[in-house]
Design an enzyme around this catalytic site. Sequence first.
Site, PDB file in Angstrom:
ATOM      1  N   TYR A   1      34.419 -60.721 -34.457  1.00 44.37           N
ATOM      2  CA  TYR A   1      33.071 -61.300 -34.530  1.00 44.37           C
ATOM      3  C   TYR A   1      32.974 -62.307 -35.681  1.00 44.37           C
ATOM      4  CZ  TYR A   1      28.030 -61.822 -34.879  1.00 44.37           C
ATOM      5  OH  TYR A   1      26.756 -62.364 -34.927  1.00 44.37           O
TER       6      TYR A   1
ATOM      7  N   GLY B   1      16.346 -61.586 -27.271  1.00 45.38           N
ATOM      8  CA  GLY B   1      16.441 -61.762 -28.724  1.00 45.38           C
ATOM      9  C   GLY B   1      16.035 -63.117 -29.261  1.00 45.38           C
TER      10      GLY B   1
END
Length: 295
Positions: A176, A26
Amino acid sequence: MERPEWEKHGGGMGEKVCLITGATSGIGRATAIGLAHMGARVVMVGRDQGKGEAALAEIKEKTTNPSVDLMLADLSSQEEIRRLAVEFNETHPRLDVLINDAGLFRSERITTADGLETTFAVNHLAYFLLTNLLLDVLKTSAPSRIVNVSSGDHTNGTIDFDDLQGEKGYKGPKAYSQSKLANVLFTYELARRLEGTGITANCLHPGGRVPVRTNFGSGVSGVFGVMVRSLRPLMISPEKGADTSISLASSPEVEGLSGRYFVKKAEARSSDVSYDERLARRLWEVSAQLTKLPA
Ligand SMILES: NC(=O)c1ccc[n+]([C@@H]2O[C@H](COP(=O)([O-])OP(=O)(O)OC[C@H]3O[C@@H](n4cnc5c(N)ncnc54)[C@H](OP(=O)(O)O)[C@@H]3O)[C@@H](O)[C@H]2O)c1
């Protein structure tokens, strides 16, 4: 079409040593490619030997830069982070740029070898511990830079000191966004502590309004996983997503700037709570305790 960040600055990174976590996939991988294109000596951190070696070979071939190395560490383990720091310090006399990028989303509560909740451990404590263990070499290499990859999702976060690790009730999105707010609070507190050292610390949201097409959330079940997969066709490329990290690592325009948050290569305001200095100090103290560092 706009040119990638690295192409605009050419070989501007000379012999600068850049350590990048999350470099096997990524945004981190695209950041490693960009900085290698610019001539930097790139040290990629990966956790899987096979995947790491494949990414290393691909990056060397793509960029024709032979000065790209791989170091292995599972950043969910504090022992491995400490070993990584020792190995780096033994083999590299300087570090010009540290990019903390490795991150994940977990829909279920899973604990690490240290007994910590994984999202908090990898997304926040690993940034905290690795950075602190590399501060001496960053100081001797000053002017040097620390770049922390956060997320626009930090704006949904709060730091829940009563249940920092989701023991009372775990929710993936909450864990998160808390970890990404922790990235911003950590960056601002770090910048305050590093004033006058020649080391800058900044953080960023990669991409813009749409997410970056990476491996992030690919194996995740539940609503979050469905949302990530359905948005994939609209997402921007990892190369584009890496532009802000590359800019903060290399651009002369941000030389000396510290304690800032960036989106699309421009300074932006982070959430109101992220500017709370008492909160940042408390998070620092708790993080130091959890990583057995002096506060
Ligand atoms: N994608 C987005 O739209 C977006 C938006 C906002 C913020 N971010 C942030 O961007 C950063 C990079 O994410 P990405 O989108 O590029 O996702 P990605 O493709 O899944 O990459 C994540 C990287 O982190 C590494 N990693 C995860 N757990 C690790 C561990 N325990 N030890 C060592 N490395 C570990 C992965 O290693 P493996 O290759 O071995 O899996 C991978 O290299 C994250 O901090 C994320 O929060 C992403």
